[in-house]
Motif scaffolding. Structure first.
Motif, short mmCIF file in Angstrom:
data_model
loop_
_atom_site.label_atom_id
_atom_site.label_comp_id
_atom_site.label_asym_id
_atom_site.label_seq_id
_atom_site.Cartn_x
_atom_site.Cartn_y
_atom_site.Cartn_z
N ASP A 354 0.81 -1.22 0.00
CA ASP A 354 0.00 0.00 0.00
C ASP A 354 0.84 1.27 0.00
OD1 ASP A 354 -2.10 -1.74 0.12
OD2 ASP A 354 -2.50 -1.47 2.26
N PHE A 355 2.08 1.21 0.49
CA PHE A 355 2.91 2.41 0.59
C PHE A 355 4.09 2.38 -0.37
CE2 PHE A 355 0.33 3.09 4.19
CZ PHE A 355 0.43 4.44 4.53
N ILE A 356 3.92 1.71 -1.49
CA ILE A 356 5.01 1.64 -2.46
C ILE A 356 5.28 3.00 -3.10
CG2 ILE A 356 3.58 1.03 -4.46
CD1 ILE A 356 5.81 -0.97 -5.23
N PHE A 357 4.27 3.87 -3.14
CA PHE A 357 4.50 5.19 -3.73
C PHE A 357 5.49 5.99 -2.91
CE2 PHE A 357 3.38 9.66 -4.61
CZ PHE A 357 3.49 9.65 -5.99
N ALA A 358 5.55 5.75 -1.59
CA ALA A 358 6.54 6.43 -0.76
C ALA A 358 7.96 6.01 -1.15
CB ALA A 358 6.28 6.13 0.71
N ILE A 359 8.15 4.72 -1.44
CA ILE A 359 9.47 4.24 -1.87
C ILE A 359 9.80 4.79 -3.26
CG2 ILE A 359 10.89 2.21 -2.26
CD1 ILE A 359 10.03 2.66 0.64
N ILE A 360 8.79 4.89 -4.12
CA ILE A 360 9.01 5.49 -5.44
C ILE A 360 9.49 6.93 -5.28
CG2 ILE A 360 7.85 6.29 -7.54
CD1 ILE A 360 6.04 3.82 -7.32
N GLY A 361 8.85 7.67 -4.38
CA GLY A 361 9.27 9.05 -4.15
C GLY A 361 10.66 9.16 -3.56
N GLU A 362 11.04 8.20 -2.72
CA GLU A 362 12.37 8.24 -2.10
C GLU A 362 13.46 7.85 -3.09
OE1 GLU A 362 14.70 6.49 1.86
OE2 GLU A 362 12.81 5.58 1.18
N GLU A 363 13.21 6.80 -3.88
CA GLU A 363 14.27 6.29 -4.74
C GLU A 363 14.35 6.99 -6.09
OE1 GLU A 363 14.71 1.76 -2.99
OE2 GLU A 363 13.93 2.05 -5.02
N THR A 364 13.24 7.46 -6.62
CA THR A 364 13.26 8.14 -7.92
C THR A 364 12.98 9.63 -7.81
OG1 THR A 364 10.90 7.69 -8.37
CG2 THR A 364 12.48 6.00 -9.02
N GLY A 365 12.69 10.09 -6.62
CA GLY A 365 12.52 11.52 -6.40
C GLY A 365 11.23 12.08 -6.94
N PHE A 366 11.20 13.40 -6.98
CA PHE A 366 10.02 14.11 -7.45
C PHE A 366 9.69 13.75 -8.90
CE2 PHE A 366 8.28 17.86 -9.65
CZ PHE A 366 7.11 18.06 -8.94
N LEU A 367 10.72 13.61 -9.74
CA LEU A 367 10.48 13.31 -11.15
C LEU A 367 9.85 11.93 -11.32
CD1 LEU A 367 13.69 14.73 -12.87
CD2 LEU A 367 11.43 15.79 -12.63
N GLY A 368 10.30 10.94 -10.56
CA GLY A 368 9.72 9.61 -10.66
C GLY A 368 8.28 9.58 -10.17
N ALA A 369 8.00 10.29 -9.07
CA ALA A 369 6.63 10.34 -8.57
C ALA A 369 5.71 11.03 -9.57
CB ALA A 369 6.60 11.08 -7.23
N VAL A 370 6.19 12.11 -10.17
CA VAL A 370 5.37 12.80 -11.18
C VAL A 370 5.15 11.92 -12.39
CG1 VAL A 370 5.39 14.72 -12.82
CG2 VAL A 370 5.99 15.12 -10.42
N MET A 371 6.15 11.13 -12.78
CA MET A 371 6.00 10.23 -13.91
C MET A 371 4.85 9.24 -13.68
SD MET A 371 8.56 7.27 -15.32
CE MET A 371 8.07 6.24 -13.93
N VAL A 372 4.77 8.69 -12.46
CA VAL A 372 3.69 7.77 -12.14
C VAL A 372 2.34 8.48 -12.21
CG1 VAL A 372 2.69 6.35 -10.30
CG2 VAL A 372 5.16 6.28 -10.74
#
Length: 467
Positions: A354-372
């Motif tokens: 359920d909290f995989i988006f937090a890891i996406i934000g940590e490992e890929t940063g703002f750009l990775g989160a925005v990409m999703v």
């Protein structure tokens, strides 16, 4: 006139007599057109055939006859591509069809990578291979793609015909969770199977069944409303209530919220009277509020999301939300790199789910989160664009329901991670670990693609590409 000769202006010239017309310009033009039509039948037929081919091409690409000359339109451009130019290309049905499929594939493949990255440490701490969760997710991914492709080739008529049976099966499957075969996870009795071996969440099947059947029921009810009044909507309202109660009996408030989104979309798009819709919405709010108030744990989670956490709550009800914010905050613009998360070292619970988006934000940063987020926006945009352009009402309603499900659930998950909503068990579609969610989301994407292919431009375009 005495000598019996006509004035020169009234005489027919040899060319006029040959054409069978007078010197009147309008008549000359009409006679010339008749002469050309009678003397060049093969040329006219060829031009007519070419015009029909041109119209077919414009109809296939969604453009207009004047679009190419004006530089606009969504038809085939001078380089032979589809979609014209500019903003109009984004609403071209054929572009939306392919964009939707590409976005789904991108989210799914990226999800498998992130599931491996976020679960490897947890698997090692449990004494198993770090690849275990990733391999399992990969198997679910392949199975989901196979079933999604199969669903994509099922005709629309079959969904309409068997939708009610599908919904009845889904409700029966959900009720099994209340029997000894049910499995409880974190206080929610929403799974069936054998713990540690195989489990599935029937509520995911209920979501798809509602998307497929509710539009059919709403079509029929809307036709009968003038003669029968509000009781014409008794069947769709009753079945929707049955689905909602079956899910809430397992204390799964997050999934129940997604079902409310789907049902509300089906009722609104299907033409349910607005004056009654408000009353039903008020009843749902009261019912859910009573469901929350009667659970101290849910009340604590809701209060923790909208007020400062006490010292005791930091290690209890606020723990997961706080560490999710730590992960998002430490990602920066570009992230710490895939595999380098700190919070996944058993600090953030459910980091791969359920909290995989937090890891996406940590490992890929703002750009990775925005990409999703952009990929989810593409999924919703493409479904809604085709829904607005199709002439088949059932297809339009199904596409809207699927868009509300996939994008709405993704939005809820992201809002939970960043702290705008209280913590609830809602996975991120296509990305979070879990077989039931991934497989049913891919099947829903296949159903959406099948509905899109019923649109004339998409049907003609995909047939031409396959040929």
């Amino acid at each position: 006139m005495a000598n019996g000769k006509r004035p020169r202006s009234s005489r027919r010239t040899a060319s006029s007599r040959k054409a069978g017309t007078t010197d009147n310009p309008d008549k000359v033009g009409k006679a010339a057109a008749r002469q050309n039509g009678s003397t060049s039948g093969s040329g006219s037929a060829a031009r007519g055939s070419a015009a029909r081919r041109y119209d077919d091409e414009r109809r296939l690409t969604g453009g207009s006859r004047g679009g190419d000359n004006a530089g606009g339109g969504a038809g085939r451009d001078r380089r032979g591509g589809y979609g014209g130019s500019g903003f109009r290309a984004l609403s071209n049905p054929l572009w939306c069809y392919h964009g939707f499929r590409i976005a789904v594939i991108a989210l799914t493949c990226f999800g498998v990578i992130m599931v491996f990255s976020s679960s490897a440490v947890t698997m090692i701490s449990l004494g198993v291979s770090p690849w275990k969760q990733a391999i399992t997710q990969g198997v679910y991914c392949v199975l989901g793609f196979v079933l999604g492709i199969a669903a994509m080739h099922v005709p629309v008529a079959a969904y309409r015909r068997f939708g009610f049976l599908f919904l009845c099966f889904a409700i029966a499957l959900q009720l099994v969770t209340l029997t000894p075969l049910g499995v409880s996870v974190n206080g929610n009795s929403g799974w069936i199977g054998i713990p540690g071996v195989f489990t599935m969440q029937p509520a995911e099947v209920v979501k798809l069944a509602l998307c497929v059947w509710m539009p059919t029921a709403m079509e029929s009810s809307t036709r009968r409303y003038a003669a029968e009044g509000l009781k014409a909507y008794a069947l769709p309202s009753g079945m929707f209530a049955a689905c909602l109660l079956a899910v809430m009996a397992g204390k799964d408030l997050g999934t129940a919220m997604i079902l409310v989104f789907i049902g509300a979309a089906a009722l609104l798009v299907g033409g349910f009277p607005l004056r009654w819709f408000g009353g039903i919405a008020a009843l749902l709010v009261v019912f859910i509020a009573a469901f929350v108030v009667t659970s101290p744990n849910r009340m604590k989670r809701i209060l923790a999301a909208y007020q400062p956490c006490s010292a005791n709550d930091v290690a209890d009800v606020c723990y997961q939300a706080i560490h999710a914010k730590y992960a998002m905050g430490s990602g920066g613009l570009l992230g710490v790199g895939i595999g380098n998360s700190r919070e996944k070292w058993n600090y953030l619970p459910e980091a791969h789910n359920d909290f995989i988006f937090a890891i996406i934000g940590e490992e890929t940063g703002f750009l990775g989160a925005v990409m999703v987020i952009v990929l989810f926006a593409i999924v919703g945009w493409c479904l809604i664009c085709v829904a607005l352009q199709t002439q088949k009402r059932y297809v339009s309603m199904v596409l809207v329901c699927i868009a509300v499900w996939l994008v709405g659930q993704g939005l809820v998950n992201i809002m939970v991670v960043i702290g705008l909503l209280p913590v609830m068990g809602v996975p991120l579609p296509f990305v979070s670990a879990g077989g039931s969610s991934l497989i049913m989301c891919l099947v829903a994407a296949g159903v959406g693609a099948s509905m899109m292919r019923a649109q004339p431009q998409i049907s003609a375009g995909t047939s031409a590409l396959n040929a």
